[in-house]
Design a protein around this motif. Structure first.
Motif, PDB file in Angstrom:
ATOM      1  N   SER A 692      74.700 100.055  82.090  1.00  0.00           N
ATOM      2  CA  SER A 692      74.121  99.037  81.648  1.00  0.00           C
ATOM      3  C   SER A 692      73.779  98.334  80.049  1.00  0.00           C
ATOM      4  O   SER A 692      74.103  99.002  79.493  1.00  0.00           O
ATOM      5  CB  SER A 692      72.739  99.104  82.484  1.00  0.00           C
ATOM      6  N   VAL A 693      73.473  96.650  80.868  1.00  0.00           N
ATOM      7  CA  VAL A 693      74.163  95.946  79.784  1.00  0.00           C
ATOM      8  C   VAL A 693      72.407  95.314  80.215  1.00  0.00           C
ATOM      9  O   VAL A 693      72.836  94.502  81.285  1.00  0.00           O
ATOM     10  CB  VAL A 693      74.896  95.413  79.719  1.00  0.00           C
ATOM     11  N   LEU A 694      72.013  94.980  78.737  1.00  0.00           N
ATOM     12  CA  LEU A 694      70.134  93.933  79.663  1.00  0.00           C
ATOM     13  C   LEU A 694      70.560  92.776  78.490  1.00  0.00           C
ATOM     14  O   LEU A 694      70.532  93.056  77.018  1.00  0.00           O
ATOM     15  CB  LEU A 694      69.081  95.365  79.210  1.00  0.00           C
ATOM     16  N   LEU A 695      70.410  91.678  79.359  1.00  0.00           N
ATOM     17  CA  LEU A 695      70.282  90.586  78.202  1.00  0.00           C
ATOM     18  C   LEU A 695      69.157  90.377  78.113  1.00  0.00           C
ATOM     19  O   LEU A 695      68.521  90.017  78.930  1.00  0.00           O
ATOM     20  CB  LEU A 695      71.211  89.184  78.915  1.00  0.00           C
ATOM     21  N   ALA A 696      68.191  90.035  77.097  1.00  0.00           N
ATOM     22  CA  ALA A 696      67.003  89.519  76.457  1.00  0.00           C
ATOM     23  C   ALA A 696      66.561  88.598  76.204  1.00  0.00           C
ATOM     24  O   ALA A 696      65.146  88.090  76.574  1.00  0.00           O
ATOM     25  CB  ALA A 696      65.461  90.875  75.906  1.00  0.00           C
ATOM     26  N   ALA A 697      67.330  87.519  75.961  1.00  0.00           N
ATOM     27  CA  ALA A 697      67.315  86.003  75.205  1.00  0.00           C
ATOM     28  C   ALA A 697      65.944  86.151  74.515  1.00  0.00           C
ATOM     29  O   ALA A 697      66.601  86.939  73.444  1.00  0.00           O
ATOM     30  CB  ALA A 697      66.842  85.359  77.035  1.00  0.00           C
ATOM     31  N   ASP A 698      65.491  85.182  74.849  1.00  0.00           N
ATOM     32  CA  ASP A 698      64.395  84.921  73.495  1.00  0.00           C
ATOM     33  C   ASP A 698      62.784  85.435  73.545  1.00  0.00           C
ATOM     34  O   ASP A 698      61.682  85.155  72.921  1.00  0.00           O
ATOM     35  CB  ASP A 698      64.119  83.217  73.289  1.00  0.00           C
ATOM     36  N   ILE A 699      62.752  86.526  75.132  1.00  0.00           N
ATOM     37  CA  ILE A 699      61.928  87.030  75.338  1.00  0.00           C
ATOM     38  C   ILE A 699      60.273  87.998  74.187  1.00  0.00           C
ATOM     39  O   ILE A 699      61.319  88.195  73.279  1.00  0.00           O
ATOM     40  CB  ILE A 699      61.423  87.965  76.153  1.00  0.00           C
ATOM     41  N   GLU A 700      59.355  87.014  73.846  1.00  0.00           N
ATOM     42  CA  GLU A 700      58.628  87.595  72.535  1.00  0.00           C
ATOM     43  C   GLU A 700      57.662  88.107  72.869  1.00  0.00           C
ATOM     44  O   GLU A 700      57.605  89.240  74.304  1.00  0.00           O
ATOM     45  CB  GLU A 700      58.070  86.618  71.853  1.00  0.00           C
ATOM     46  N   LYS A 701      56.628  88.813  72.729  1.00  0.00           N
ATOM     47  CA  LYS A 701      55.572  90.258  72.306  1.00  0.00           C
ATOM     48  C   LYS A 701      55.001  90.098  74.013  1.00  0.00           C
ATOM     49  O   LYS A 701      54.812  91.165  74.599  1.00  0.00           O
ATOM     50  CB  LYS A 701      54.664  90.541  71.419  1.00  0.00           C
ATOM     51  N   GLU A 702      54.626  89.219  73.971  1.00  0.00           N
ATOM     52  CA  GLU A 702      53.967  89.103  75.688  1.00  0.00           C
ATOM     53  C   GLU A 702      55.425  89.482  76.820  1.00  0.00           C
ATOM     54  O   GLU A 702      54.589  89.671  78.125  1.00  0.00           O
ATOM     55  CB  GLU A 702      53.505  87.481  75.594  1.00  0.00           C
TER      56      GLU A 702
END
Length: 826
Positions: A692-702
């Motif tokens: 799999s590939v996970l694309l997480a963009a610009d999410i931060e800690k929250e």
């Protein structure tokens, strides 16, 4: 001679395809051995048969090592890594015509003296100036000597499939560093004009440009891309102050001095789509036409005097006059490859006339080719080199050695047909598109531009007369109106994938067969040779497999996911300036070359420039079924899409056996205004079997903690696009442990101002056992995966050239061209 020059050219081209430069000592030995074998061969039959092979090998080797020698010299003139980003004081000359960008000027600077102790600066660099806080900017002109405080970096550009190679362009133009003028440094003009013929010509070019812009362009149009500095504006009467008369100042400037940057992007698009963009620069046709006028004028004048005729025959004097006119125009135009080729051909013709010799057209073209490569071995990297010599070669091919002369109109029609057919392979190979209306457009544009617009423009610019420029503008207005009408016809441009190299070779053979003289049997068979370029498609993933490209767009994100019958674009990279963004500079050429003509989906993760910068361009140029995003409901992008939806948790779909699932944000989050855009980024997981590939963009800690609470069991992945480019505000320890990626990809810009990726974040992924990839170091990351296999290609490594050195100042992680993980299904 022609064969030897052709093999010399092949040798030069082969050198430019190398990852590393060869050993010149070995190269000299090879050339000497081949030369000796050719000279001292005996006259036996087999040795005579081998002579052409030896001659070809000698010419090819000479070209190869000749280019290697000059490449070695040019690479030695480099900016040390230790001096990147540091203040350096230099004295030098503005070497070329300054060009306007959004917030200042961009120009080439010849460094004469380095004032900063122990600093090393290349002799020629590319600099940019920026407006001060009060809106003023440096008043910089060509040929002036300045003292600047500058900050530089080594040449670095994005590396993607079918992308423009900025580093090759810098090397070709002898620019070994680029940077900007520090606005608070010690910056001052030292001389208004440095003494040098080259600098004087550049200063003259700028004066011509300013005169044309002042005569035909007014700054009253706030949307005009042509900006005239206050010191160049003149009031010339109300008859010029209309949008119609302002509209073509950039075109006239390009035709007079070769400054194509003055042409607005909208006009350039029309010229490209109708296939007449070659006319909007200083082409060989323009130089030849003016040289012919110079010959005719010189011949008429010289024959008027018996004394002059006794001193020198009128034909020889006229030949010299025509050559000087052509050379002067070429120098005024910046002396690019098409201009060089034409001047060298005219010089050869002039020498033949002076010596009363006869030389075949092919020998004239070969001589020009040799001189161009001797002076500039990197010319083979330029599309203009191939199109220029290819076009002239086609003209000679269809006109030379014909038994029966044709009417001039029939000859003109034959040449149009030859250009339309003959340039299909190189245009498809380099640009993946051809204009279907090009024969019609060129039929009226060539005579109108070459015999009306260009002479009037040069008359007005050379003698500072206003009315010729006004007439040239009116003629260009008529031409542009006809081109716009053609452009509005349906399907005026054929756009497709990048053809395979072997299909281009077969296509050129088909062209030569098709353009054989009349009477040659079965010429129509040449059309069959053109078919593979159109019919042979690039490889596509089979069912259950995914091809993924994580583009190198600088400080930003753009990912293309392709299955057997579908394609998705995840984010679109940054916007660079008013006319350039990741969409038109990187994504559209790459997607087109890969064979992706339409998008089933576009996912814009959140409203940040480095993720949305190319979205509008993508929606305007590539058919897109739906747009999924976390954008506000009144965002302008949503008005451009055919169908829109919000991305939210639990959305799933399957394309060709590949599973797509949105893990974030939640539907409830859209009702909470205080959530940061970054934490509302669309997070997408793409799975095939165990990979799999996970694309997480610009999410931060929250957002990461929210994902851990809701989807901890789904976060484990083979490859992770690291959240927020590796910022310290993201990638908490628990998130890194839960994802536990085999590969962690940081999409970061080279020497970006944010300091991404953060060293602590890098340490976390390294300690988790992840293979660390970076777009600034590795270029585009190309992933191919299915239920069993997972392969990763680093584009900068797999398509390395000798001018792409390993980037210093970046941690050295394990590197390989292609890695493969194999996992058997249970």
């Amino acid at each position: 001679m022609c064969q030897s020059i052709l093999f010399f050219t092949i040798g030069v081209w082969l050198l430019q395809q190398q990852e590393t430069l060869p050993n010149l000592t070995w190269g000299a030995g090879i050339v000497v051995i081949l030369g000796a074998a050719l000279i001292y061969q005996r006259k036996t039959s087999w040795q005579q048969a081998a002579a052409p092979i030896l001659a070809a090998a000698l010419a090819c080797s000479t070209g190869f090592f000749y280019a290697a020698f000059f490449a070695q010299q040019r690479l030695a003139d480099a900016l040390p890594a230790a001096w990147q980003g540091k203040n350096i004081q230099v004295i030098g000359v503005v070497a070329q015509l300054p060009k306007q960008h959004d917030h200042g000027l961009r120009f080439v600077f010849d460094v004469e003296k380095v004032l900063t102790p122990n600093a090393t600066v290349p002799t020629r660099i590319l600099l940019a100036s920026h407006e001060h806080e009060n809106g003023t900017s440096f008043n910089i002109h060509a040929g002036e000597r300045w003292q600047f405080t500058i900050r530089l970096k080594q040449p670095h550009g994005s590396r993607n499939p079918h992308d423009f190679d900025f580093e090759a362009w810098m090397l070709e133009n002898k620019l070994r560093a680029n940077g900007y003028i520090h606005p608070k440094g010690n910056n001052q003009r030292l001389d208004t004009l440095a003494y040098s013929p080259g600098y004087y010509i550049e200063s003259l070019r700028e004066k011509v440009r300013n005169h044309i812009l002042a005569t035909t362009a007014f700054p009253s149009d706030p949307h005009s891309s042509l900006q005239v500095r206050p010191d160049t504006r003149t009031m010339i009467g109300d008859r010029y102050d209309t949008e119609e008369n302002r509209h073509y100042a950039g075109v006239l400037t390009a035709l007079a001095i070769g400054d194509q940057a003055s042409i607005p992007a909208a006009q350039w698009q029309i010229f490209t789509r109708t296939g007449v963009n070659h006319l909007m620069s200083i082409s060989g046709l323009h130089i030849t036409m003016l040289s012919g006028l110079g010959f005719a004028a010189g011949y008429w004048f010289w024959r008027r005097s018996a004394r002059l005729t006794r001193m020198l025959p009128a034909r020889k004097a006229a030949t010299l006059a025509g050559l000087l006119v052509g050379l002067s125009y070429a120098l005024l135009a910046g002396f690019g490859v098409p201009a060089q080729r034409t001047v060298y051909m005219l010089t050869t013709i002039a020498a033949v006339l002076w010596l009363s010799r006869t030389v075949a057209p092919s020998q004239t073209l070969a001589a020009a080719l040799l001189v161009v490569l001797l002076l500039d071995p990197w010319a083979v990297l330029s599309p203009g080199f191939w199109l220029s010599f290819g076009a002239v070669g086609l003209i000679f091919y269809v006109t030379a050695h014909r038994l029966r002369p044709l009417h001039w109109l029939a000859t003109y029609g034959r040449l149009q047909w030859a250009m339309s057919i003959g340039l299909i392979p190189p245009l498809l190979g380099m640009f993946q598109q051809i204009s279907l209306v090009s024969p019609v457009a060129n039929a009226f544009a060539i005579p109108l531009v070459s015999f009306v617009v260009v002479p009037l423009t040069l008359l007005g610019a050379g003698f500072h007369i206003e009315w010729p420029l006004w007439l040239a503008n009116q003629a260009m207005s008529l031409c542009y109106s006809l081109l716009e009408w053609l452009n509005h016809l349906p399907e005026v441009v054929w756009v497709q994938h990048a053809p395979a190299t072997w299909s281009l070779i077969i296509g050129m053979l088909g062209v030569f067969w098709l353009l054989m003289p009349r009477g040659f049997p079965a010429r129509w068979l040449g059309m069959i040779g053109l078919l593979p370029m159109f019919l042979v498609q690039p490889p596509i993933p089979p069912d259950g497999a995914l091809s993924l490209v994580i583009f190198d767009v600088g400080q930003g994100l753009a990912v293309a996911a392709q299955t057997r019958n579908h394609a998705l674009l995840y984010d679109t990279g940054p916007n660079f300036n008013s006319e350039a963004n990741s969409g038109n500079r990187i994504l559209i050429p790459s997607l087109r070359g890969m064979g992706i003509a339409k998008l089933d989906g576009l996912m814009v993760t959140h409203d940040d420039n480095d993720h949305t910068g190319g979205a509008a361009t993508i929606l305007q140029n590539i058919p897109t079924r739906w747009l999924s995003s976390s954008l506000a409901e009144d965002h302008p992008l949503l008005l451009q899409a055919a169908s829109t939806q919000r991305c939210m948790n639990a959305q799933t779909w399957e394309w060709d056996g590949v599973h797509f699932e949105v893990l974030h944000p939640s539907a409830e989050s859209y009702a909470t205004e205080k959530i940061r855009d970054n934490n509302r980024s669309c997070v997408l997981k793409i799975s095939t079997g165990q990979h799999s590939v996970l694309l997480a963009a610009d999410i931060e800690k929250e957002a990461e903690w929210e994902l851990l609470e809701q989807h901890r069991e789904k976060l484990a992945t083979t490859l992770l696009v690291v959240p927020h480019h590796g910022s310290k505000t993201s990638s908490v320890d628990d998130f890194v442990d839960a994802t536990h990626p085999r590969y962690a990809v940081f999409t970061v810009g080279y020497r970006n101002r944010y300091g991404h990726p953060n060293k602590e974040v890098v340490r976390r992924y390294r300690e988790a056992g992840s293979e660390l990839l970076r777009s600034d170091r590795d270029g585009a990351i190309i992933v191919n995966m299915d239920a069993q296999d997972f392969s990763v290609e680093r584009y900068r490594k797999s398509h390395a050239r000798y001018w792409h050195p390993s980037i210093t100042g970046i941690p050295k992680f394990k590197r390989a061209t292609t890695d493969r993980v194999t996992q058997m299904q249970p």
